[in-house]
Motif scaffolding. Structure first.
Motif, PDB file in Angstrom:
ATOM      1  N   LEU A   1      64.698  89.221  27.855  1.00 64.85           N
ATOM      2  CA  LEU A   1      65.883  89.243  28.707  1.00 64.85           C
ATOM      3  C   LEU A   1      66.965  88.404  28.063  1.00 64.85           C
TER       4      LEU A   1
ATOM      5  N   LEU B   1      71.141  95.561  33.020  1.00 60.87           N
ATOM      6  CA  LEU B   1      70.054  95.287  33.947  1.00 60.87           C
ATOM      7  C   LEU B   1      70.135  96.232  35.142  1.00 60.87           C
TER       8      LEU B   1
ATOM      9  N   HIS C   1      68.936  96.812  39.185  1.00 59.62           N
ATOM     10  CA  HIS C   1      68.512  96.122  40.394  1.00 59.62           C
ATOM     11  C   HIS C   1      67.724  97.079  41.280  1.00 59.62           C
TER      12      HIS C   1
ATOM     13  N   THR D   1      69.355  88.035  40.379  1.00 56.15           N
ATOM     14  CA  THR D   1      69.645  88.001  38.942  1.00 56.15           C
ATOM     15  C   THR D   1      68.306  87.910  38.222  1.00 56.15           C
ATOM     16  N   LEU D   2      68.188  87.011  37.266  1.00 62.45           N
ATOM     17  CA  LEU D   2      66.902  86.856  36.589  1.00 62.45           C
ATOM     18  C   LEU D   2      65.894  86.149  37.480  1.00 62.45           C
TER      19      LEU D   2
ATOM     20  N   CYS E   1      65.259  92.416  39.056  1.00 64.92           N
ATOM     21  CA  CYS E   1      66.350  92.715  38.137  1.00 64.92           C
ATOM     22  C   CYS E   1      65.772  92.746  36.723  1.00 64.92           C
ATOM     23  N   LEU E   2      65.775  93.927  36.096  1.00 60.16           N
ATOM     24  CA  LEU E   2      65.143  94.104  34.798  1.00 60.16           C
ATOM     25  C   LEU E   2      65.940  95.107  33.955  1.00 60.16           C
ATOM     26  N   PRO E   3      65.736  95.113  32.635  1.00 55.22           N
ATOM     27  CA  PRO E   3      66.312  96.181  31.814  1.00 55.22           C
ATOM     28  C   PRO E   3      65.796  97.540  32.284  1.00 55.22           C
TER      29      PRO E   3
END
Length: 341
Positions: A114, A120, A122, A285-286, A303-305
């Motif tokens: 990350l 990213l 959601h 967020t992260l 929240c990820l790629p």
């Protein structure tokens, strides 16, 4: 009739409460962090953005409750605000008594999966009673009754997320969680304290051990981390360590950070129009949250790629479906099922 001393105490209390509300409100306005959006259906969205240096989640809840009570005609909030920031000062000289891995840099942090500025996605995942029961069945019998929903869901999501991000088996991965220092021994904080009173617990292992081992092992790692944070004077040790380390930011590389909001009561704040349909963070967020949902469930925003999100979703579905279809089987089978995630 009230005497002069009683009148003075009442006036002092009202002024302190007014200062509390004005202070937080002005801070929100100056940071462009307060907004009311009216909806066509007649409802509205009330949003605030507060600098975390000012207060934490219980402090935000206390502030919103105070706003609602004053708007409803009360002369003072039911919980009197208390400053008391000096109770969390570092000692002179600082003398940390515990290790604080939350402020230790991860090895090869620059090569994390990350990265700042990356695209990213959601998405929110709802775990109802049925899903939580399925996960609990994966634990050894001795752990099932003692394992909280927070521990259970945290361990499961940590494993799914780590596998989805594709870390190398030897990479160290961390689970970091927020612990409320209110009510702890050492330097007890008074009721009404609305500043930051949080510390971090950290569980660490390798990606290979986390994803190939049983769910119960991940729970045990988090339980051990929670026990370390619950030790006497841990919050004092955090303050001392921050001074010696130059107030660093907590580590984020290969770290899954979770805040449990199931007991924050944001969903019970009444600003004068009744209880909200939803009370909690607007996004994630992260870091992420455990948010109470209707019917006893818990919502976990993630929240990820994009590609990692696809894998995470598949891991969650596989873990839940396999757990449901293999109830009652041995822990060895459970381990084999989970290792394929």
């Amino acid at each position: 009739m009230l005497g002069l001393k009683s009148w003075w105490c009442m006036l002092e209390n009202m002024l302190l409460c007014l200062q509390f509300v004005l202070y937080v409100t002005l801070t929100c306005i100056m940071h462009d962090g307060m907004k009311v959006t009216r909806l066509r259906c007649g409802g509205f969205v009330f949003g605030i953005q507060v600098c975390h240096n000012l207060m934490d989640a219980p402090g935000v809840t206390q502030f919103l409750q105070a706003v609602g009570e004053l708007a409803g005609g009360m002369e003072a909030p039911s919980v009197r605000p208390v400053w008391a920031r000096e109770l969390l000062d570092a000692r002179d000289p600082p003398c940390p008594s515990y290790q604080h891995p939350e402020y230790e840099l991860a090895a090869d942090a620059a090569n994390d999966r990350l990265r700042p500025g990356a695209e990213l996605v959601h998405r929110a995942f709802l775990f109802g009673p049925k899903e939580l029961s399925s996960l609990r069945d994966q634990l050894p019998p001795r752990m099932r009754l003692r394992c909280s929903r927070f521990l259970l869901l945290s361990a499961f999501a940590w494993r799914c997320r780590t596998a989805a991000l594709g870390y190398a088996p030897g990479d160290e991965v961390r689970f970091m969680f927020v612990v409320n220092a209110r009510g702890k021994r050492g330097r007890p904080l008074p009721e009404g304290f609305y500043g930051n009173a949080l510390t971090f617990g950290v569980a660490r292992t390798t990606a290979g051990e986390l994803c190939s081992g049983p769910l119960g092992r991940a729970v045990e790692l988090i339980v051990a981390a929670r026990a370390r944070v619950a030790a006497d004077n841990y919050a004092q040790s955090v303050a001392d360590a921050l001074v010696l380390l130059g107030r660093p930011r907590f580590t984020t590389a290969r770290t899954y950070l979770v805040t449990d909001l199931t007991k924050a009561n944001l969903h019970n704040v009444d600003l004068g129009w009744g209880l909200p349909v939803y009370g909690g963070p607007a996004t994630t967020t992260l870091a992420t949250f455990h948010i109470p949902a209707a019917g006893g469930g818990i919502t976990v925003p993630m929240c990820l790629p994009p590609r990692a999100m696809v894998r995470f979703t598949a891991n969650v579905r596989a873990g839940l479906s396999e757990a449901s279809s293999h109830r009652g089987r041995s822990s060895g089978v459970e381990s084999a099922v989970l290792s394929r995630m």
